[in-house]
Design a protein around this motif. Structure first.
Motif, mmCIF file in Angstrom:
data_model
loop_
_atom_site.group_PDB
_atom_site.id
_atom_site.type_symbol
_atom_site.label_atom_id
_atom_site.label_comp_id
_atom_site.label_asym_id
_atom_site.label_seq_id
_atom_site.Cartn_x
_atom_site.Cartn_y
_atom_site.Cartn_z
ATOM 1 N N GLU A 1 9.123 25.207 -4.972
ATOM 2 C CA GLU A 1 9.393 26.246 -5.960
ATOM 3 C C GLU A 1 8.403 26.245 -7.106
ATOM 4 N N THR A 2 7.811 25.095 -7.380
ATOM 5 C CA THR A 2 6.909 25.004 -8.532
ATOM 6 C C THR A 2 5.442 24.949 -8.138
ATOM 7 N N MET A 3 5.127 24.188 -7.075
ATOM 8 C CA MET A 3 3.735 24.026 -6.665
ATOM 9 C C MET A 3 3.473 24.529 -5.249
ATOM 10 N N GLY A 4 4.539 25.004 -4.573
ATOM 11 C CA GLY A 4 4.372 25.546 -3.234
ATOM 12 C C GLY A 4 4.043 24.514 -2.186
ATOM 13 N N GLN A 5 4.534 23.283 -2.345
ATOM 14 C CA GLN A 5 4.219 22.239 -1.381
ATOM 15 C C GLN A 5 5.256 21.120 -1.418
ATOM 16 N N VAL A 6 5.273 20.342 -0.329
ATOM 17 C CA VAL A 6 6.082 19.131 -0.243
ATOM 18 C C VAL A 6 5.136 17.950 -0.214
ATOM 19 N N ILE A 7 5.355 17.007 -1.105
ATOM 20 C CA ILE A 7 4.513 15.812 -1.188
ATOM 21 C C ILE A 7 5.183 14.702 -0.388
ATOM 22 N N ASN A 8 4.445 14.097 0.534
ATOM 23 C CA ASN A 8 4.965 12.996 1.353
ATOM 24 C C ASN A 8 4.359 11.683 0.868
ATOM 25 N N VAL A 9 5.221 10.740 0.517
ATOM 26 C CA VAL A 9 4.792 9.426 0.021
ATOM 27 C C VAL A 9 5.287 8.358 0.989
ATOM 28 N N VAL A 10 4.383 7.502 1.463
ATOM 29 C CA VAL A 10 4.744 6.398 2.352
ATOM 30 C C VAL A 10 4.334 5.088 1.687
ATOM 31 N N PHE A 11 5.308 4.178 1.575
ATOM 32 C CA PHE A 11 5.067 2.873 0.958
ATOM 33 C C PHE A 11 5.318 1.779 1.987
ATOM 34 N N GLY A 12 4.352 0.875 2.175
ATOM 35 C CA GLY A 12 4.506 -0.250 3.087
ATOM 36 C C GLY A 12 4.396 0.158 4.545
ATOM 37 N N LYS A 13 4.814 -0.771 5.420
ATOM 38 C CA LYS A 13 4.801 -0.551 6.861
ATOM 39 C C LYS A 13 6.202 -0.740 7.420
ATOM 40 N N ASN B 1 0.824 -1.203 0.000
ATOM 41 C CA ASN B 1 0.000 0.000 0.000
ATOM 42 C C ASN B 1 0.859 1.253 0.000
ATOM 43 N N LEU B 2 0.406 2.254 -0.734
ATOM 44 C CA LEU B 2 1.074 3.543 -0.795
ATOM 45 C C LEU B 2 0.077 4.636 -0.451
ATOM 46 N N THR B 3 0.483 5.563 0.422
ATOM 47 C CA THR B 3 -0.347 6.716 0.759
ATOM 48 C C THR B 3 0.419 7.993 0.453
ATOM 49 N N VAL B 4 -0.324 9.021 0.089
ATOM 50 C CA VAL B 4 0.271 10.310 -0.259
ATOM 51 C C VAL B 4 -0.374 11.390 0.601
ATOM 52 N N THR B 5 0.453 12.256 1.159
ATOM 53 C CA THR B 5 -0.048 13.377 1.955
ATOM 54 C C THR B 5 0.402 14.686 1.320
ATOM 55 N N VAL B 6 -0.579 15.557 1.056
ATOM 56 C CA VAL B 6 -0.312 16.883 0.492
ATOM 57 C C VAL B 6 -1.088 17.900 1.315
ATOM 58 N N ASN B 7 -0.386 18.878 1.846
ATOM 59 C CA ASN B 7 -1.020 19.929 2.641
ATOM 60 C C ASN B 7 -1.886 19.366 3.762
ATOM 61 N N GLY C 1 11.521 -9.719 1.434
ATOM 62 C CA GLY C 1 10.070 -9.771 1.244
ATOM 63 C C GLY C 1 9.352 -8.458 1.431
ATOM 64 N N SER C 2 9.976 -7.476 2.062
ATOM 65 C CA SER C 2 9.275 -6.240 2.411
ATOM 66 C C SER C 2 10.108 -5.013 2.076
ATOM 67 N N LEU C 3 9.393 -3.952 1.712
ATOM 68 C CA LEU C 3 10.011 -2.644 1.521
ATOM 69 C C LEU C 3 9.168 -1.615 2.250
ATOM 70 N N TYR C 4 9.835 -0.780 3.047
ATOM 71 C CA TYR C 4 9.191 0.352 3.697
ATOM 72 C C TYR C 4 9.996 1.581 3.357
ATOM 73 N N CYS C 5 9.349 2.610 2.814
ATOM 74 C CA CYS C 5 10.090 3.822 2.512
ATOM 75 C C CYS C 5 9.207 5.052 2.598
ATOM 76 N N ILE C 6 9.844 6.158 2.951
ATOM 77 C CA ILE C 6 9.208 7.464 2.992
ATOM 78 C C ILE C 6 9.926 8.344 1.974
ATOM 79 N N ILE C 7 9.159 8.935 1.076
ATOM 80 C CA ILE C 7 9.730 9.796 0.045
ATOM 81 C C ILE C 7 9.101 11.177 0.179
ATOM 82 N N ASN C 8 9.912 12.163 0.516
ATOM 83 C CA ASN C 8 9.464 13.549 0.539
ATOM 84 C C ASN C 8 9.912 14.222 -0.753
#
Length: 335
Positions: free
Chosen positions: A142-154, A27-33, A130-137
């Motif tokens: 500069e372009t959209m005025g926000q930081v997108i947070n992506v969380v994959f796995g547990k 599962n992947l979740t995305v947080t914006v603002n 068997g598992s991958l857990y990662c957080i991608i900020n």
């Protein structure tokens, strides 16, 4: 499809060269603002490079929104990731600016990558076989005025590998027991992920590579040092980690799986029913280990300060053989 005269081949390093890319589905979740999307099942590829570093690829990344239309972003590829291993878990972290490329035209006609060209990513996480857990900020200030947070796995708390005999049964025909490895990862939320990698069916004439069987979100109940579990879910079998002419699993789509089992820190028993009636007109039964799993090794370890005796009254420094012992004033059977 041929009727299999069954044996089982798992991790066949003598037949196939080791592949360099692992495919993780979770599962992947995305947080914006401050707004977090509903979890979406997603695939991330991790390639091991010849210099020991890794390249992580999140392809066809799309920002979903409950209020508006989805925004296709593109392919995010992060190379040169170094990892340090501890207790079977590889830990990694990197911050770099990478190109953002357009995704598949079959998925979207327009990708944000055509405008942004490159992005800054701050990546950290953990991985096992068997598992991958990662957080991608993803910094788009500069372009959209926000930081997108992506969380994959547990998040992964612990990783264990179990080796025991595995038997496969199809249409009443059982394979010869083969020594096999199954990995179990414990997540920080108390669930488990079980992975049987490079699962292959072999008859007297041919080898049928199936793929990696990975079962997530396994809840377990513990009693007397033994964790018992039962799951009934649909999974996608992904490509294996060794080279093969093809992998059958990804062609099967969602496959119903029922699994029951028991485990301790040192032993695992599981019975997996893989329902392939819709595609292969058969149900594959996979049995790993011995059902007679006991938690005595945990009892002895947890009671480290207590004295252990055999039935003759002699003190025992370590429980190394089957029998009945007195642990903490109680009789305990070791099988």
């Amino acid at each position: 499809m041929k009727k299999f005269l069954l044996t089982i081949a798992v991790t066949m390093a003598t037949l196939f060269a080791t592949a360099q890319t692992k495919t993780y589905t979770d599962n992947l979740t995305v947080t914006v603002n401050g707004e977090t999307s509903a979890p979406q099942q997603t695939t991330i590829n991790v390639e091991k490079n010849s210099d020991g570093t890794y390249t992580l690829s999140l392809n066809n990344f799309i920002l979903a929104s409950d209020e508006g239309d989805p925004m296709p972003v593109g392919n995010i590829v992060v190379p040169g990731i170094t990892a340090t291993e501890s207790n079977g878990i590889k830990n990694f972290a990197t911050k770099q600016t990478v190109p953002l490329t357009e995704g598949d035209p079959e998925i979207a006609s327009f990708w944000l990558a055509s405008m942004l060209k490159e992005i800054t990513v701050d990546l950290n996480g953990k991985m096992t076989d068997g598992s991958l857990y990662c957080i991608i900020n993803i910094d788009l200030t500069e372009t959209m005025g926000q930081v997108i947070n992506v969380v994959f796995g547990k998040d992964i708390k612990a990783a264990r590998s179990y080796e025991d005999e595995l038997v496969v049964t199809i249409n009443g025909n059982s394979s010869t027991p083969q020594q096999t490895k199954i990995n179990v990862d414990e997540k920080t939320d108390g669930t488990y992920t079980l992975s049987l990698n490079n699962f292959m069916l072999v008859d007297t004439e041919s080898t049928i590579p199936v793929g990696n069987i990975v079962i997530h979100n396994i809840a377990a109940d513990e009693a007397d040092g033994v964790k018992s579990f039962a799951v009934n879910q649909k999974i996608n079998i992904v490509e294996g980690d060794v080279e093969a002419p093809f992998w059958m699993g990804p062609q099967l789509g969602e496959v119903p799986v029922e699994m029951t089992g028991k485990m301790t820190d040192s032993k695992l028993y599981c019975n997996i029913e893989i329902n392939m009636t819709a595609t292969l007109n058969q149900v594959i039964n996979v049995k790993f280990g011995n059902e007679d799993v006991t938690g005595i090794e945990q009892i002895a370890g947890e009671q480290g300060e207590q004295v252990v005796f055999d039935l003759t009254g002699r003190r025992v420094e370590a429980i190394n053989a089957p029998g009945i012992y007195i642990v903490g004033g109680k009789k305990v059977l070791v099988k």
